[in-house]
Write a protein that holds these residues in place. Sequence first.
Motif, PDB file in Angstrom:
ATOM      1  N   LYS A   1       0.840  -1.185   0.000  1.00 31.31           N
ATOM      2  CA  LYS A   1       0.000   0.000   0.000  1.00 31.31           C
ATOM      3  C   LYS A   1       0.882   1.243   0.000  1.00 31.31           C
ATOM      4  CE  LYS A   1      -4.296  -1.654   2.032  1.00 31.31           C
ATOM      5  NZ  LYS A   1      -5.325  -1.413   3.076  1.00 31.31           N
ATOM      6  N   THR A   2       0.307   2.354  -0.413  1.00 35.53           N
ATOM      7  CA  THR A   2       1.067   3.607  -0.503  1.00 35.53           C
ATOM      8  C   THR A   2       0.550   4.621   0.510  1.00 35.53           C
ATOM      9  OG1 THR A   2      -0.408   4.379  -2.259  1.00 35.53           O
ATOM     10  CG2 THR A   2       1.635   3.283  -2.931  1.00 35.53           C
ATOM     11  N   ILE A   3       1.483   5.337   1.135  1.00 31.56           N
ATOM     12  CA  ILE A   3       1.155   6.409   2.082  1.00 31.56           C
ATOM     13  C   ILE A   3       1.791   7.706   1.585  1.00 31.56           C
ATOM     14  CG2 ILE A   3       1.283   7.248   4.447  1.00 31.56           C
ATOM     15  CD1 ILE A   3       1.859   4.398   5.349  1.00 31.56           C
ATOM     16  N   LEU A   4       1.000   8.753   1.500  1.00 36.87           N
ATOM     17  CA  LEU A   4       1.531  10.092   1.244  1.00 36.87           C
ATOM     18  C   LEU A   4       1.446  10.896   2.533  1.00 36.87           C
ATOM     19  CD1 LEU A   4       2.563  12.386  -0.589  1.00 36.87           C
ATOM     20  CD2 LEU A   4       0.165  12.955  -1.033  1.00 36.87           C
TER      21      LEU A   4
ATOM     22  N   LYS B   1       8.526  -1.871   5.250  1.00 34.53           N
ATOM     23  CA  LYS B   1       8.349  -3.274   4.880  1.00 34.53           C
ATOM     24  C   LYS B   1       6.971  -3.494   4.260  1.00 34.53           C
ATOM     25  CE  LYS B   1       8.193  -7.973   6.758  1.00 34.53           C
ATOM     26  NZ  LYS B   1       8.280  -8.806   7.992  1.00 34.53           N
ATOM     27  N   ASP B   2       5.976  -2.758   4.762  1.00 36.82           N
ATOM     28  CA  ASP B   2       4.590  -2.967   4.339  1.00 36.82           C
ATOM     29  C   ASP B   2       4.020  -1.848   3.476  1.00 36.82           C
ATOM     30  OD1 ASP B   2       4.301  -5.418   5.869  1.00 36.82           O
ATOM     31  OD2 ASP B   2       4.278  -4.142   7.653  1.00 36.82           O
ATOM     32  N   TYR B   3       4.693  -0.701   3.439  1.00 31.03           N
ATOM     33  CA  TYR B   3       4.161   0.450   2.722  1.00 31.03           C
ATOM     34  C   TYR B   3       5.252   1.123   1.888  1.00 31.03           C
ATOM     35  CZ  TYR B   3       0.384   0.145   6.207  1.00 31.03           C
ATOM     36  OH  TYR B   3      -0.632  -0.288   7.011  1.00 31.03           O
ATOM     37  N   ASP B   4       4.860   1.613   0.710  1.00 34.62           N
ATOM     38  CA  ASP B   4       5.702   2.555  -0.022  1.00 34.62           C
ATOM     39  C   ASP B   4       5.323   3.943   0.472  1.00 34.62           C
ATOM     40  OD1 ASP B   4       7.119   0.736  -1.612  1.00 34.62           O
ATOM     41  OD2 ASP B   4       5.477   0.627  -3.069  1.00 34.62           O
ATOM     42  N   CYS B   5       6.322   4.695   0.934  1.00 35.79           N
ATOM     43  CA  CYS B   5       6.057   5.964   1.617  1.00 35.79           C
ATOM     44  C   CYS B   5       6.536   7.152   0.793  1.00 35.79           C
ATOM     45  CB  CYS B   5       6.738   5.966   2.986  1.00 35.79           C
ATOM     46  SG  CYS B   5       6.117   4.663   4.094  1.00 35.79           S
ATOM     47  N   PHE B   6       5.711   8.179   0.742  1.00 37.22           N
ATOM     48  CA  PHE B   6       5.966   9.382  -0.050  1.00 37.22           C
ATOM     49  C   PHE B   6       5.737  10.610   0.826  1.00 37.22           C
ATOM     50  CE2 PHE B   6       4.572   5.941  -2.699  1.00 37.22           C
ATOM     51  CZ  PHE B   6       5.260   6.048  -3.895  1.00 37.22           C
ATOM     52  N   ILE B   7       6.250  11.742   0.362  1.00 31.30           N
ATOM     53  CA  ILE B   7       6.026  12.992   1.091  1.00 31.30           C
ATOM     54  C   ILE B   7       5.892  14.162   0.120  1.00 31.30           C
ATOM     55  CG2 ILE B   7       8.492  13.570   1.398  1.00 31.30           C
ATOM     56  CD1 ILE B   7       7.640  14.536   4.283  1.00 31.30           C
ATOM     57  N   ALA B   8       5.015  15.105   0.474  1.00 26.51           N
ATOM     58  CA  ALA B   8       4.909  16.397  -0.210  1.00 26.51           C
ATOM     59  C   ALA B   8       4.847  17.462   0.871  1.00 26.51           C
ATOM     60  CB  ALA B   8       3.673  16.437  -1.102  1.00 26.51           C
TER      61      ALA B   8
ATOM     62  N   LYS C   1       0.232  10.464  -8.160  1.00 24.87           N
ATOM     63  CA  LYS C   1      -0.826  11.367  -7.710  1.00 24.87           C
ATOM     64  C   LYS C   1      -1.827  10.700  -6.779  1.00 24.87           C
ATOM     65  CE  LYS C   1      -1.226  14.826 -11.416  1.00 24.87           C
ATOM     66  NZ  LYS C   1      -1.297  16.022 -10.572  1.00 24.87           N
ATOM     67  N   ASN C   2      -2.034   9.404  -6.930  1.00 22.45           N
ATOM     68  CA  ASN C   2      -3.080   8.707  -6.193  1.00 22.45           C
ATOM     69  C   ASN C   2      -2.465   7.726  -5.197  1.00 22.45           C
ATOM     70  OD1 ASN C   2      -5.175   9.923  -7.849  1.00 22.45           O
ATOM     71  ND2 ASN C   2      -4.467   8.559  -9.469  1.00 22.45           N
ATOM     72  N   PHE C   3      -3.007   7.722  -3.983  1.00 22.13           N
ATOM     73  CA  PHE C   3      -2.420   6.933  -2.901  1.00 22.13           C
ATOM     74  C   PHE C   3      -3.526   6.191  -2.142  1.00 22.13           C
ATOM     75  CE2 PHE C   3       0.187  10.545  -3.880  1.00 22.13           C
ATOM     76  CZ  PHE C   3       1.479  10.041  -3.904  1.00 22.13           C
ATOM     77  N   ASP C   4      -3.099   5.186  -1.399  1.00 19.21           N
ATOM     78  CA  ASP C   4      -4.058   4.486  -0.547  1.00 19.21           C
ATOM     79  C   ASP C   4      -4.397   5.313   0.689  1.00 19.21           C
ATOM     80  OD1 ASP C   4      -4.350   1.844  -1.897  1.00 19.21           O
ATOM     81  OD2 ASP C   4      -2.189   1.754  -1.569  1.00 19.21           O
TER      82      ASP C   4
ATOM     83  N   ILE D   1       0.737   4.357  15.413  1.00 18.71           N
ATOM     84  CA  ILE D   1       0.468   4.772  14.030  1.00 18.71           C
ATOM     85  C   ILE D   1       0.101   3.560  13.176  1.00 18.71           C
ATOM     86  CG2 ILE D   1       2.897   4.688  13.296  1.00 18.71           C
ATOM     87  CD1 ILE D   1       0.222   7.214  12.143  1.00 18.71           C
ATOM     88  N   LYS D   2       0.665   2.401  13.481  1.00 19.89           N
ATOM     89  CA  LYS D   2       0.264   1.187  12.749  1.00 19.89           C
ATOM     90  C   LYS D   2      -1.215   0.880  12.958  1.00 19.89           C
ATOM     91  CE  LYS D   2       4.544  -1.496  12.302  1.00 19.89           C
ATOM     92  NZ  LYS D   2       5.216  -2.763  12.723  1.00 19.89           N
ATOM     93  N   LYS D   3      -1.680   1.093  14.177  1.00 22.48           N
ATOM     94  CA  LYS D   3      -3.103   0.876  14.485  1.00 22.48           C
ATOM     95  C   LYS D   3      -3.974   1.788  13.636  1.00 22.48           C
ATOM     96  CE  LYS D   3      -6.430   1.733  18.197  1.00 22.48           C
ATOM     97  NZ  LYS D   3      -6.614   2.307  19.542  1.00 22.48           N
ATOM     98  N   VAL D   4      -3.562   3.032  13.502  1.00 22.57           N
ATOM     99  CA  VAL D   4      -4.322   3.985  12.699  1.00 22.57           C
ATOM    100  C   VAL D   4      -4.344   3.556  11.232  1.00 22.57           C
ATOM    101  CG1 VAL D   4      -4.408   6.368  11.864  1.00 22.57           C
ATOM    102  CG2 VAL D   4      -3.840   5.901  14.251  1.00 22.57           C
ATOM    103  N   LEU D   5      -3.190   3.123  10.724  1.00 17.08           N
ATOM    104  CA  LEU D   5      -3.104   2.729   9.318  1.00 17.08           C
ATOM    105  C   LEU D   5      -3.941   1.487   9.030  1.00 17.08           C
ATOM    106  CD1 LEU D   5       0.723   3.320   8.713  1.00 17.08           C
ATOM    107  CD2 LEU D   5      -1.178   4.792   8.039  1.00 17.08           C
TER     108      LEU D   5
END
Length: 370
Positions: free
Chosen positions: A3-6, A29-36, A111-114, A366-370
Amino acid sequence: MKKTILFIADRPDWAYEFMIKAWLPFLQKDYDCFIAYDDDYSIKKNNSKGKLFQFIFNFKSYLKFLVFKLIKKNEAVYFLNKSRKYYYPRYISDKVYQYKTDLNKELTAKKNFDIKIEMAYYFQYMAEFPFSAKKNIVGIFTDKFPHEGPSNDLKNNIDRSRLNQEEFFEKYIKPYDHLIVGGGNLLTRYKKLTDKVDFVYGIYGQENFVENKNVGKNPFLTVGWTGNPTRTMKGFEEYIVPAIENAKKTGRDIRLKTKFSGPYQDLFTFYQDVDVVIVASDADSGPSMYAEACLSGVPCISTKVGLPLMGIKDNENGFLINRDVEELENKIINLYDNRDLLKAMSVKVKSDYLQWMDNKITIEHIKKVL
């Protein structure tokens, strides 16, 4: 497929991104992580001009955008929103970055994320982002109401600071799927309004802070402080400086060590010659200085806010005080005169902190939130 996180932060290598970087080693390990960054997409006020002005302005902007695309110049081109209340920037290549495993970043076109996590509630009306997500999360990290932060909502012509708690929640928090908050009273406050709220935190590079084994051993007392001294809510100039000056007038050798800016890495060794830190804030849901000092074995005198409110056991590993110069002065003098108490606090403070704020523990929030 991961899954992807921005993540949306205010600017590179600032408090919000450091918190994100504390989470990344546990998430990648579980997420592809991005930032803007909010700074890249900040909007500007328009003085309510007519539709003709809007058409001409946006037509010129469109032509400029085409030229930039032709010459591959990735600078902001501003367009006037259809409401004509504000200008917003666009780029030929959106400014969004993917974190690599070494926490360096590279520009990407996604542009689009989970999941999208806006680290501050005010980004939604301070900027306009071209990104979408299936799940949207928003953060509040100032422990008082009205919350610290820009109050002028240009998009809706609202002075956010005039709203009561319920109105603020309905307008700026409820539209999101989940709320994340910092320390202090925030979780209790918002639990009354929603069950979709969780405490989160993280300290980047926690393993790199040098533990001070010499707290209280010098004939003088060194008070440490980091942050922006001009922010009124921090209380540095209004409370900390006067309290120290008053204590020094008694003939005690009390010294102030500060860091107002500079590389984050400098903090790892900042506390190695500090005996005590002071938090005089009336709004922090941190501050990270408290966590950094604890990791360095340095106790804290603090107002009843944020992480200190959650972590300090009064008179055991620190002091909780009211926001009062005389009370703060008395606590400084107490520690100056009572070195055994100061040393005893120093021995306890790191182990007490790690019991509830070790990144290995807080990452589960934060894992719980995700």
